[in-house]
Design an enzyme around this catalytic site. Structure first.
Site, mmCIF file in Angstrom:
data_model
loop_
_atom_site.group_PDB
_atom_site.id
_atom_site.type_symbol
_atom_site.label_atom_id
_atom_site.label_comp_id
_atom_site.label_asym_id
_atom_site.label_seq_id
_atom_site.Cartn_x
_atom_site.Cartn_y
_atom_site.Cartn_z
ATOM 1 N N ASP A 1 0.813 -1.211 0.000
ATOM 2 C CA ASP A 1 0.000 0.000 0.000
ATOM 3 C C ASP A 1 0.844 1.257 0.000
ATOM 4 O O ASP A 1 0.364 2.328 -0.367
ATOM 5 C CB ASP A 1 -0.929 -0.007 1.219
ATOM 6 N N MET B 1 -8.041 5.913 2.518
ATOM 7 C CA MET B 1 -8.093 7.139 1.718
ATOM 8 C C MET B 1 -6.825 7.375 0.903
ATOM 9 O O MET B 1 -6.754 8.338 0.144
ATOM 10 C CB MET B 1 -8.312 8.347 2.643
ATOM 11 N N ARG B 2 -5.824 6.509 1.065
ATOM 12 C CA ARG B 2 -4.566 6.753 0.364
ATOM 13 C C ARG B 2 -4.759 6.694 -1.145
ATOM 14 O O ARG B 2 -4.094 7.425 -1.894
ATOM 15 C CB ARG B 2 -3.508 5.752 0.821
ATOM 16 N N ALA B 3 -5.672 5.858 -1.622
ATOM 17 C CA ALA B 3 -5.901 5.748 -3.064
ATOM 18 C C ALA B 3 -6.380 7.084 -3.640
ATOM 19 O O ALA B 3 -5.942 7.496 -4.721
ATOM 20 C CB ALA B 3 -6.908 4.646 -3.357
ATOM 21 N N VAL C 1 -3.353 9.525 -3.714
ATOM 22 C CA VAL C 1 -2.389 9.174 -4.750
ATOM 23 C C VAL C 1 -2.944 9.467 -6.131
ATOM 24 O O VAL C 1 -2.232 9.987 -7.007
ATOM 25 C CB VAL C 1 -1.983 7.687 -4.615
#
Length: 693
Positions: free
Chosen positions: A179, A260-262, A265
């Site tokens: 991730d 929420m990282r997607a 990014v």
């Protein structure tokens, strides 16, 4: 792959790139070539930590710096992190030479310090030891590295572009590290013969005259460097409107990604993509390119899921509605003549222009070429039955198994159900293998339990024991004051105890007595659960199946448990039971693996109901094979697949011959085992029979 690498260097906050692909596809070559086309950076002269002179509060142990520091320009560093690196080499540690000669405790920077504002490259990142993975996770999350060891307390900046390459056949990444990679791509060798010819032609040309070959592409490389520099300057001016942000959120929610990282990014990659094409606002094509690179690896729910993204769904979600209108491009911008934003003029130096857009820039990271090939390589054992000379009783048992609701006997493979958390099975004793999470072992990481005399092998210095070994000899060495006088034979290496990874070799009975749908489904679910456990504990796995007249090595020992899962799902059942052949094949595989990797201890998992029906004296030969295996000292586990009210208990007898741990298939699950314990403490004091997990 080229596009993903460029985007993450335009905007390092994207979070790096993971490159997955088959062997021989120039993954490492392209990454190493990246540093030579990146614009140089400015650093404070003499600073070991590559501090940016424009930084207001630099986090450098060499500071504080004066306001009028000297500035120098240098190329971006590509720092390679070997999978076998030690912890002190990565973090940095006490400068041993100065400590021993002058008594000065000075910090010697490690690889993370050297990689600051550069590229940290890990080849075969999926083979990286867990303790190094933890260090990378901390540095990637915090943007700095903290060292508290050997009397040194240091903190320095560690912001770098993390690039990893891996072959999925050798195992998958830990989910936490996976991730952390902002983007991921799948690469495979081209299938177009003309393109393959061009690759070979260029390779031969390079080997014939490397200098001339490099010179012929120097102009293209300069143009690529100029374009990257222009994009780096433009990226801060790119407008990410509310409509674009909402569209990114809708896509991430629709693909059901975790966290929420997607979203973050995707937003950063879309902005970098717009800057790469000389635009100051994010368009639909920027979001599409970002989603194809940022989402595939975040949709996996377990290591057996293939990474990928449904591009038809992506196009449907993007729709045809206009996003925030794009302002007129600046006529003095970096690409006044770039009228085709979907094409990258830098790529002709990599492949022919006719193939550039399809094979480099716009190749989907979701194309399951590697996964497909893995599936294509999956072998399906022969479903024919052989030999009619088995004992009558066992023959009738096999016939009964085939007569029940059987799928395998007709060639249809029964599918496993959702895996569960299994009981932990370990190898007895204390090993000395690679760091992992299964059996007790002396490893390079873990708690310090002692010290040994240094003998040329790696490891961290046990400073206290080193001083203790040298102290009695100071008078004889003529010390009257000043620092201690140390010699090389005084050095002591810390001995640490932790856990190791093992070889889990599955030996699975796929004969007719196992062919009943319910039983085979239960067996496959248990094995799949153990495979998932092996993945989490960083084990190697192998798979042997025996049915008919022979035993087949369906999967040689490998780190890739997802391939083992694929072979297991396709496994049919039927025929007689060559139990002796299966055990002897397992003994041979274990013998060869001990030669290849003598430190890795095996755990043999025999999944069977204990019947032996193939060949003359089948039962006697099975006992001889089990005795032979037991004599080798191999730790074994027998999972008894026999179910029903009337049981023959043959698997229990086999476990006794193997000196193995015996577990009914219904007790492989940790929850089922707990239920059995609670059941034995019931009011009537009798043990309750546990069903399938």
């Amino acid at each position: 792959m080229a596009l993903a690498l460029i985007l993450t260097t335009i905007s390092p906050a994207v979070g790096g790139v993971l490159v997955r692909g088959e062997k021989g596809t120039a993954k490492s070559t392209m990454v190493r070539a990246l540093a030579s086309v990146l614009p140089p950076i400015e650093v404070i002269a003499g600073d070991r930590f590559s501090t940016d002179p424009r930084e207001v509060h630099p986090l450098s142990p060499d500071g504080p710096f004066a306001t009028d520091v000297d500035v120098e320009s240098r190329p971006v560093r590509l720092v390679e992190l070997p999978v076998g690196a030690t912890e002190d080499r990565v973090l940095g540690s006490l400068h041993l030479e100065k400590a021993l000669s002058s008594g000065v405790a000075e910090y010697e920077p490690g690889l993370l310090a050297r990689a600051h504002r550069g590229i940290l490259y890990v080849d075969e990142v999926n083979l990286l030891h867990d303790h190094l993975v933890d260090l990378l996770l901390d540095a990637a999350a915090m943007g700095r590295s903290t060292v508290e060891r050997d009397g040194v307390s240091v903190e320095h900046a560690a912001r770098f572009v993390l690039v990893g390459t891996m072959n999925p056949e050798e195992g998958e990444l830990r989910p936490q590290l996976l991730d952390r990679f902002g983007l991921t791509v799948e690469v495979a060798a081209p299938r177009d013969p003309s393109l393959r010819v061009e690759v070979v032609r260029r390779r031969i040309a390079f080997e014939s005259d490397p200098v001339r070959f490099a010179t012929s592409y120097a102009e293209d490389e300069r143009a690529l460097t100029d374009r990257i520099l222009a994009a780096q300057k433009l990226v801060s001016q790119v407008l990410l409107g509310d409509a674009a942000l909402l569209k990114i959120a809708e896509i991430c929610a629709a693909f059901d990604v975790d966290g929420m990282r997607a979203d973050i990014v995707c937003a950063r990659a879309a902005v970098a993509h717009a800057a790469w094409h000389g635009r100051t606002s994010v368009l639909r094509e920027d979001i599409r390119a970002a989603a194809r690179l940022a989402l595939p690896h975040r949709r996996r729910r377990n290591p057996f899921d293939a990474p990928g993204i449904d591009e038809d769904l992506l196009d449907e979600l993007l729709g045809d509605d206009d996003l925030d209108p794009e302002p007129d491009p600046d006529p003095d911008g970096p690409h006044p003549d770039d009228s085709r934003p979907n094409e990258d003029p830098a790529e002709p130096s990599v492949v022919d222009q006719s193939h550039a857009e399809s094979s480099v820039v716009d190749q989907s990271p979701a194309e399951p070429s590697v996964v497909d090939e893995q599936g294509a390589e999956s072998s399906v054992p022969d479903t024919s039955t052989t030999d009619g000379s088995a004992e009558q009783a066992s023959t009738s048992a096999d016939s009964a198994g085939q007569a029940s609701t059987s799928a395998g006997s007709t060639g249809e493979a029964v599918q496993a159900q959702q895996p569960y958390r299994p009981k932990l099975f370990t190898v007895a004793g204390t090993g000395a293998g690679e760091s992992g999470r299964r059996s007790r072992a002396v490893t390079t990481s873990g708690r310090r339990v002692g010290a040994t005399k240094a003998s040329g092998q790696g490891g961290s210095i046990h400073l206290t024991e080193t001083i203790r070994a040298a102290a009695p000899h100071q008078f004889g060495r003529g010390r009257t004051g000043g620092p201690m006088r140390l010699r090389s034979d005084d050095l002591r290496i810390a001995t640490k105890e932790g856990h190791e990874s093992n070889l889990i070799l599955f030996c699975v009975d796929a004969s007719g007595s196992m062919a009943a749908r319910t039983r085979m489904e239960q067996v496959k679910t248990a094995i799949l659960s153990l495979l998932l456990d092996a993945y989490q504990r960083r084990d190697k796995v192998g798979l042997i199946t025996f049915r008919g007249s022979d035993a087949d090595l369906a999967l040689p020992p490998t780190n890739s448990v997802d391939i083992a899962a694929a072979r297991l799902q396709e496994l049919p059942a039927g025929g007689r039971t060559p139990l002796a052949e299966g055990l002897l094949r397992a003994a041979e595989v274990i013998r060869l693996e001990k030669i290849r990797d003598p430190r890795r201890r095996p755990l043999l998992v025999v999944v069977t109901d204990g019947r032996a029906t193939y060949g003359p004296d089948a039962v006697a030969r099975s006992r001889q094979a089990a005795t032979h295996l037991a004599a080798t000292g191999t730790s074994s586990l027998v999972i008894d697949c026999e179910v029903g009210r009337f049981r023959m208990g043959l698997a229990g007898a086999l476990a006794a011959e193997l000196h193995a741990e015996y577990v009914p298939v219904g007790e492989v699950s940790a929850t089922a085992l707990t239920g059995a314990v609670h059941g034995s403490l019931g009011r009537d004091g009798s043990r309750r029979e546990e069903g399938a997990a």
